[in-house]
Motif scaffolding. Structure first.
Motif, short mmCIF file in Angstrom:
data_model
loop_
_atom_site.label_atom_id
_atom_site.label_comp_id
_atom_site.label_asym_id
_atom_site.label_seq_id
_atom_site.Cartn_x
_atom_site.Cartn_y
_atom_site.Cartn_z
N ILE A 6 -14.77 -13.98 18.71
CA ILE A 6 -15.15 -15.34 19.12
C ILE A 6 -14.86 -15.65 20.60
O ILE A 6 -15.76 -16.14 21.29
CB ILE A 6 -14.54 -16.39 18.16
N PRO A 7 -13.68 -15.33 21.12
CA PRO A 7 -13.46 -15.68 22.54
C PRO A 7 -14.48 -15.04 23.47
O PRO A 7 -15.01 -15.71 24.37
CB PRO A 7 -12.04 -15.15 22.83
N ALA A 8 -14.81 -13.78 23.24
CA ALA A 8 -15.78 -13.11 24.11
C ALA A 8 -17.17 -13.72 23.95
O ALA A 8 -17.91 -13.91 24.93
CB ALA A 8 -15.83 -11.61 23.79
N LEU A 9 -17.54 -14.08 22.71
CA LEU A 9 -18.85 -14.69 22.48
C LEU A 9 -18.95 -16.04 23.17
O LEU A 9 -19.97 -16.37 23.78
CB LEU A 9 -19.10 -14.85 20.97
N LEU A 10 -17.86 -16.81 23.08
CA LEU A 10 -17.89 -18.14 23.70
C LEU A 10 -17.90 -18.02 25.22
O LEU A 10 -18.57 -18.79 25.92
CB LEU A 10 -16.71 -18.98 23.21
N GLU A 11 -17.17 -17.06 25.72
CA GLU A 11 -17.17 -16.82 27.16
C GLU A 11 -18.59 -16.47 27.62
O GLU A 11 -19.10 -17.03 28.60
CB GLU A 11 -16.21 -15.63 27.45
N PHE A 12 -19.23 -15.58 26.88
CA PHE A 12 -20.60 -15.16 27.19
C PHE A 12 -21.54 -16.36 27.22
O PHE A 12 -22.44 -16.45 28.06
CB PHE A 12 -21.06 -14.15 26.14
N ALA A 13 -21.31 -17.29 26.30
CA ALA A 13 -22.23 -18.44 26.16
C ALA A 13 -21.83 -19.60 27.07
O ALA A 13 -22.43 -20.67 26.98
CB ALA A 13 -22.27 -18.88 24.70
N GLY A 14 -20.82 -19.41 27.91
CA GLY A 14 -20.36 -20.51 28.76
C GLY A 14 -19.75 -21.63 27.94
O GLY A 14 -19.83 -22.80 28.29
N LEU A 15 -19.11 -21.26 26.81
CA LEU A 15 -18.51 -22.26 25.93
C LEU A 15 -17.03 -21.99 25.71
O LEU A 15 -16.46 -22.42 24.70
CB LEU A 15 -19.24 -22.27 24.57
N ALA A 16 -16.41 -21.28 26.67
CA ALA A 16 -14.98 -20.97 26.53
C ALA A 16 -14.20 -22.26 26.34
O ALA A 16 -14.50 -23.27 27.00
CB ALA A 16 -14.51 -20.21 27.77
N GLY A 17 -13.25 -22.24 25.44
CA GLY A 17 -12.41 -23.42 25.21
C GLY A 17 -13.04 -24.44 24.27
O GLY A 17 -12.45 -25.48 23.99
#
Ligand code: ADP
Length: 302
Positions: free
Chosen positions: A115-126
């Motif tokens: 999940i953290p890498a996916l959210l980072e990829f999508a510009g949705l970190a945090g």
């Protein structure tokens, strides 16, 4: 290596044949575009390739598996970004990814690790704990893209991934799709944006009324189907001018108050426009949209 092939595929709904003998083959790492006006059969073709509906005739192979017979198995290696966002509005960002990952038989721990890498990829970190309702349209689209990658697919099907997005959000998605291509993932894309297809797709086909009417790289299609220079002319009296200018361009097309002039050599046309003070004009290279409009016509399709 071929990751998707369709051979003489047909599909009818009642008396309406909406896919009429479509064939293509896509290699690993390609970005392959399906273009066509509304109702051309793009979404139906994608659904056939995924085994979500059965063809009446023809052969489809996805990731080496025959479709629809082994669609379930083939789809384990596939990601899908549907045309409409279908995120679960009652869940958080993280919960949406977890639920989706479980469809693929992934363990919760394995999904949480991704999940953290996916959210980072999508510009949705945090944003893991954010509720879907509070996300903007662009964020939802990016989350749908992240969700399509939860199973680390080899091939991603995207049905109009940037429709409804503003230019900033669209450019960000394009950036991400280029990253996926750099990772040797295969992308199959439908889009209404010719600029998107021109930028991303190595090869594409244009469908109309269920049939392939052109195929090739964007550059090949432009070189093959259209004159290299376009001059768009606007302003009062443009119709009268178009009649006088007929000999200066190979082809003139009038839509509303704009005349599109297609020319191999636009110099005489541009010289003539210099002395037309009531008219404004734009000289530009021909693009994929010109090809698309030439082949599919300018009338509206609803
Ligand atoms: P596109 O994605 O290119 O806009 P579609 O594949 O969605 O086109 O649709 C192609 C044609 O098939 C349209 O005329 C549409 O109305 C028809 N169609 C699609 N799905 C169904 C269905 N489930 N039942 C009947 N007709 C359908």
């Amino acid at each position: 290596m071929e990751v998707l092939s369709a051979c003489d595929v047909h599909k009818s709904y009642g008396a309406n044949e909406v896919v009429c003998g479509v064939s293509f083959a896509i290699e690993a790492g390609e970005c392959f575009g399906l273009l066509g006006p509304n109702g051309a059969g793009k979404t139906t073709t994608l659904r056939l390739c995924l085994g979500l509906i059965d063809p009446d005739r023809g052969r489809i192979t996805l990731g080496g598996s025959p479709i629809p017979q082994q669609a379930r198995q083939a789809r384990l290696r596939v990601g899908v970004v549907p045309q409409m966002d279908n995120l679960d509005p009652d869940f958080t960002v993280e919960e949406n990814l977890l639920v989706y990952g479980r469809y693929f038989g992934l363990r919760e721990r394995a999904i949480r690790q991704r999940i953290p890498a996916l959210l980072e990829f999508a510009g949705l970190a945090g944003r893991a704990r954010t509720r879907i309702q509070t996300l903007s349209g662009g964020m939802k689209r990016r989350l749908t893209l992240a969700r399509s990658l939860v199973n680390d697919p080899d091939i991603v099907f995207m049905d109009e991934p940037t429709t409804g997005l503003d230019p900033q959000a669209r450019h960000l998605i394009w950036e991400r799709l280029r990253e996926l291509l750099a990772q040797r993932k295969t992308i199959v894309l439908t889009t209404h944006f010719m600029e998107e297809a021109e930028r991303l797709c190595g090869r594409l086909l244009i469908l109309d009324r269920g049939r392939i009417i052109a195929q090739g790289s964007p550059r090949e299609l432009i070189a093959h189907h259209i004159e290299p220079d376009v001059v768009e002319v606007y302003g009062d009296g443009v119709s009268g001018w178009a009649e006088r200018a007929a000999g200066l361009a190979l082809r003139l097309e009038k839509t509303g108050e704009t005349v599109f002039c297609y020319a191999d050599d636009p110099r005489a046309l541009l010289a003539a426009l210099e002395s037309e003070h009531g008219l404004r004009y734009l000289h530009r290279p021909a693009n994929l949209e010109d090809v698309f409009l030439k082949l599919t016509g300018r009338e509206l399709r609803d």
